[in-house]
Enzyme design. Structure first.
Site, short mmCIF file in Angstrom:
data_model
loop_
_atom_site.label_atom_id
_atom_site.label_comp_id
_atom_site.label_asym_id
_atom_site.label_seq_id
_atom_site.Cartn_x
_atom_site.Cartn_y
_atom_site.Cartn_z
N SER B 106 -17.74 -64.67 76.34
CA SER B 106 -19.22 -64.01 76.24
C SER B 106 -19.16 -62.85 75.02
O SER B 106 -18.13 -62.16 74.88
CB SER B 106 -19.72 -63.29 77.69
OG SER B 106 -20.68 -62.47 77.34
N TYR B 130 -24.55 -63.54 71.16
CA TYR B 130 -26.04 -62.99 71.16
C TYR B 130 -26.01 -62.04 70.14
O TYR B 130 -25.27 -61.39 69.49
CB TYR B 130 -26.02 -61.66 72.23
CG TYR B 130 -26.09 -62.34 73.85
CD1 TYR B 130 -26.97 -63.03 74.13
CD2 TYR B 130 -25.24 -61.76 74.76
CE1 TYR B 130 -27.31 -63.47 75.58
CE2 TYR B 130 -25.20 -62.38 75.88
CZ TYR B 130 -26.09 -63.21 76.46
OH TYR B 130 -26.20 -63.50 77.64
N THR B 156 -26.73 -68.16 72.45
CA THR B 156 -27.49 -68.27 73.91
C THR B 156 -28.87 -67.77 73.11
O THR B 156 -29.07 -66.67 72.73
CB THR B 156 -27.04 -67.18 74.67
OG1 THR B 156 -25.71 -67.60 75.16
CG2 THR B 156 -28.10 -67.25 75.79
N LYS B 226 -27.32 -72.88 73.33
CA LYS B 226 -27.39 -72.88 74.91
C LYS B 226 -28.77 -72.10 75.13
O LYS B 226 -29.10 -71.13 74.89
CB LYS B 226 -26.43 -72.01 75.45
CG LYS B 226 -26.38 -71.77 76.83
CD LYS B 226 -24.93 -71.42 77.34
CE LYS B 226 -25.08 -70.93 78.72
NZ LYS B 226 -25.54 -69.62 79.23
N HIS B 250 -29.82 -70.09 81.96
CA HIS B 250 -29.04 -68.80 82.33
C HIS B 250 -28.81 -68.40 83.63
O HIS B 250 -29.01 -67.52 83.97
CB HIS B 250 -29.86 -67.64 81.70
CG HIS B 250 -29.00 -66.54 80.80
ND1 HIS B 250 -28.93 -66.25 79.66
CD2 HIS B 250 -28.01 -65.89 81.51
CE1 HIS B 250 -28.25 -65.35 79.43
NE2 HIS B 250 -27.51 -65.05 80.50
#
Lengths: 356, 356, 356, 356
Positions: B106, B130, B156, B226, B250
């Site tokens: 992440s 992100y 994402t 995603k 999510h």
């Protein structure tokens, strides 16, 4: 910690009110199936969001009947608000005005239209009308509303008789004589305590669409019809001159077992066919409920009980907080749905939930 | 006795973690309807096995983006893993590598891509991205991932703003200042404790498909998108150069009330039409869930929370055991379904569950 | 007071057995969704009775594979019956014979086919077959069954591997070494206690339809195929020479999440198209369940667990009582349905239950 | 406080009766699925009211078989009413007469038709008929009913054998010898206590439509057939000369698992095609249930258990109160539905409930 959502406010209100009064506001007719179904109906639809839309400036601001509203959420008319808190109708109206949305004053308010206008001179206001058998009272109420800045008459058409609200029968709920209900006082001769059914008995159960036509002709204000649950009545309302219709089952308080409001919305939207805006009343507790209603064709929604819970728990500031919570929830729901404004929410943003 | 299934690991994790941290990993947005529905959706489909197939050598081994995976199950990206256990992201990555599948790091990890690569040099790794408002940070993260052996960028797209996670608001959950989150530290100036919403506020809510095109052009790595829940966005992702799409909401943590991931899968599979692989993220707890997703067109699935539970309960060995349980469950499900390999699972192997 | 129905027998059995053994017989695979769904599926259909039919002589007597049965209910094969009660397979077979129906002996019985034939020489008997990797054992079992009066071979095709039965893993259930399981003893070399999975590991997971053809050619007895859940396999079974097919998911003990047996019945009946009889196995607890299966096209049903509960609670007399209860329930259901015999029950006698 | 609705009367009756007797009246056959489904079926439809109809004079008054009834609600035949209260059948008949509706006397009443006529000379009365094997008794009962002012014969066709009522088997319920059941006394030779099944064993299970034709020819009174659940039987009843049909599953007391009465209503209404009135029996507890049945094509409904509860709790006055509650509920439901009379309720007033 302040409440996180509207449901938590209901718990605070339950703690703040005596059981009779809480039961009056919370309860519905008969087995309260419609009361529960109004809320359950939102769970039968799921959202279908879009991604990678620039939503940095997403805002719930919208318009209704030619004027702006800060979000597509109106304050529904509710009777006897002074029973919930001394701030009463005035407090709710001021909170609605401050939040930038429309306040609807009930015919069965604990204040007159004129006094309410004095208590909350700013903001947009509609006057909810019940027709008394004594039409003079009705005419006088409409005139007073028109002259004190109310922008529309919201005619409630689903109460020729009072629904059978067993919580109230069980608790022996009455509106105490010391709580003034001006329109009822005008219609009755010298009153003490009274049940809701006794008050409703003074209303006219013989109203027809012809009476709506007359009201439209005489009111001098736009007329919105509240209590529509089907296509035929929606078409009749438009044909009779209504400038908006509100899909509503009176919060499940009139005929138990009718369609949930949200379930009736699509057929009304289809019947009205864009001629006038459609408002959804019943079961809204979340910002996601609001966007679901928009996706199914509503221009705006009304919230009733959550406003009462905010008022009961904390007076005018509680109402303000409830409206602020909803505003933020609607803003976030729009943004996460990939919409910058309410008008962008379309039928493609919602799908029927897959059955369990 | 070791846990028998992934759900038992959740109970172990709940016992191992403080309530705030458990709530952070376990919780979802709003009323957590989507959180629950992600799991319930699998119950709406039943398997339709075939018999008398020689399944002596049935194996869950598969491939994704040109490389082998030991089973069609990836480790989903999860933020802040060091909050769950000191083994953190490195432990999870090593367990995934040992199990022969892909680990997704992440952006909000408690380690940098470079440090993770050092901690777990083997195995296949993807980097979840992100986009910060400060694009320099984003470019730097992508470069670092590319240079340290990550094979893909997993962008994402469903978090322009943080979902309203009421468990965290209620518990007052914050990411403690002493837990390093390197990308956030770069994006903020000198930090202490911070809420997730404060972190997300540094991300860019104005991203569009044009930004995806730019990323595809500049990343030097395949890009997987995603957060797709519908056909339109799936087609846009492919048109913008994505080499795979992950159907995801999510984990029910962003907009409550959206489609369950599995319910969105069929329309995405149909829209993508074989152009790129589709990955299913959300609600997988059983080997039979995996084969249901395969039957509905997924090439692979991601598991998130169960990995966290294994980590929280027993560190890296717990993650290894979770992955081993899943591997055996998938193998057995394939064999009892009459399939020798994931690629043999077809739409004919699943039917909509008869309603109760 | 004697038990009033089969469900009450389950409670008696639970009291009579140690928890491990009860769990073994009662349990299913994984989350036991299919175990529950087998029963729930009957609730998804309602009966549509006819009136004013002369049902004074209604009787459940029927036929199967050319011979008479007192009711369209067979005793399903069940392993290890001596674990439930010392009367074991012999007691169940005698009760079935006395009740006028067919008893199916399991390959994993605690007796040999020859010994069972001696213990219960009368009545109709089928032999349920699992194929060991060592085909000599299989051939020997079939020969023994043929020579000792079994009328058919019931080949179970849904167990290439043992399902993951978590109750047994949790309880540490093993078949104790002192309980003889003759076929397993032949297949293994000197045994002590063993888990079911260890026993199943000796079975052949590579069987194909070709092996069924060979069995049909060599058995010298009609072959019935048990474990079919779809149209393709039903057609293959008929094409391979099966003289009947049994729709079954192994009582929910193999792959959790598959179709409920009753839900699979209509497509199998349609696929078989009258070529051979279809037997329904799974979830039958009531006479009304039996007539529902008949209405959906079954020629007969199998009951498994209720027989074990009768045996566990009261030995052979308990089985007799369970069968007597079912006989009376089927008779009464037929009569109140307006049918004089099982063959009169038609698709018109059942309708899909209206959804809640 | 007097009870607010019929369900509250059930609680009063449970307190007033011994458990065996309460169980007898309250219980159903088998697993009592149909018992519950009769009530649940009403929840599967929702009302679709019309607004702005002049309903000031809305009234539930209606007609049936050529005579007036104060509301479309009849008192269903119920056996052994003296077990509930000494007021027995006479008390119920007088309350029904006073309420302006039809009372149906059961063949298994604790009084004769002649005595009932003396106890309640006014009001409309029907005689419910079971055919004893001894046809002389049957002929005598019909003659007596005809000669003492009963207006119709209500032939129950769904009890060739008694349903398996496990509550009664469990409690050991018998009709005590000291409670006179005149028709049974005639049919048996010298009786003491008896179970219902023993009584039913004297009825004729060989009746056919030919017997209905004979009854129509000989009765000298209109014949209504009760116990129809499908289109074929409805058509046969009309063809055999029935002047009305009652859709009924005997209150869930005969074959468990059959169609809920309300679910069978639409197909019967369609099959009968207006030739004769259709009556709905089973599950009615609310005025809204009554209007739902009207909307689906019933001319009237029967209520059974609620009448027993009123009788058990308070004798004849309790029955009167139950009927008064229903009358007011039906009136209010009509008015809030926008109907002035039962005949205005149409198929457009009800829609299938949206699934959860």
């Amino acid at each position: 910690m302040p409440p996180l959502n509207l449901v938590e406010y209901e718990r605070l209100a339950e703690a703040a009110l005596d059981p009779q009064t809480f039961g009056y506001f919370a309860g519905g007719a008969g087995d309260e199936q419609t009361l529960a179904d109004n809320i359950a109906a939102f769970g039968r639809w799921v959202l279908r969001p879009r991604m990678l839309v620039d939503v940095g400036a997403a805002s719930p601001a919208s318009t209704l009947l030619g004027g702006p509203i800060s979000m597509p959420v109106l304050v529904a008319p509710t009777a006897f608000l002074r029973l919930a808190h001394p701030d009463g109708e005035g407090g709710v109206a001021r909170a609605a005005a401050a939040a930038g949305t429309i306040y609807c004053l009930s015919t069965l308010a604990t204040t007159t239209p004129a006094d309410l206008a004095r208590a909350s001179p700013g903001g947009r206001r509609w006057f909810q009308l019940y027709c008394y058998r004594d039409r003079g009272i009705t005419r006088s109420l409409v005139q007073q509303a028109r002259e004190t800045g109310f922008e529309a008459i919201l005619l409630t058409v689903d109460m020729p008789f009072s629904g059978r609200r067993e919580r109230d029968l069980r608790s022996g709920f009455v509106i105490p004589g010391e709580v003034e209900v001006p329109s009822f006082t005008s219609a009755s001769s010298g009153r003490g305590s009274a049940t809701l059914a006794e008050m409703v008995a003074l209303l006219d159960p013989t109203l027809t669409w012809r009476d709506l036509e007359d009201l439209v002709a005489e009111a001098g204000l736009p007329v919105v019809v509240k209590g529509i649950l089907g296509a035929e009545d929606a078409r009749l309302a438009v044909a009779s001159g209504a400038e908006a219709v509100a899909v509503s089952n009176h919060g499940g308080r009139q005929l138990d077992g009718v369609l949930a409001s949200l379930d009736a919305l699509p057929e009304v939207v289809e019947a009205v066919c864009g001629a006038v805006p459609v408002i959804l009343d019943g079961g809204v507790r979340r910002g996601t409920d609001v966007v679901k209603a928009l996706a199914l064709g509503a221009q705006a929604v009304m919230v009733g009980r959550p406003i009462v819970w905010g008022l009961a728990a904390q007076g005018e500031p509680g109402v303000a907080y409830v409206l602020a919570l909803l505003h933020e929830e609607v803003r976030l729901a729009l943004a996460l749905l990939g919409c910058v404004a309410p008008a962008q929410v379309s039928r493609r943003h919602v799908v029927r939930r897959a059955d369990d």
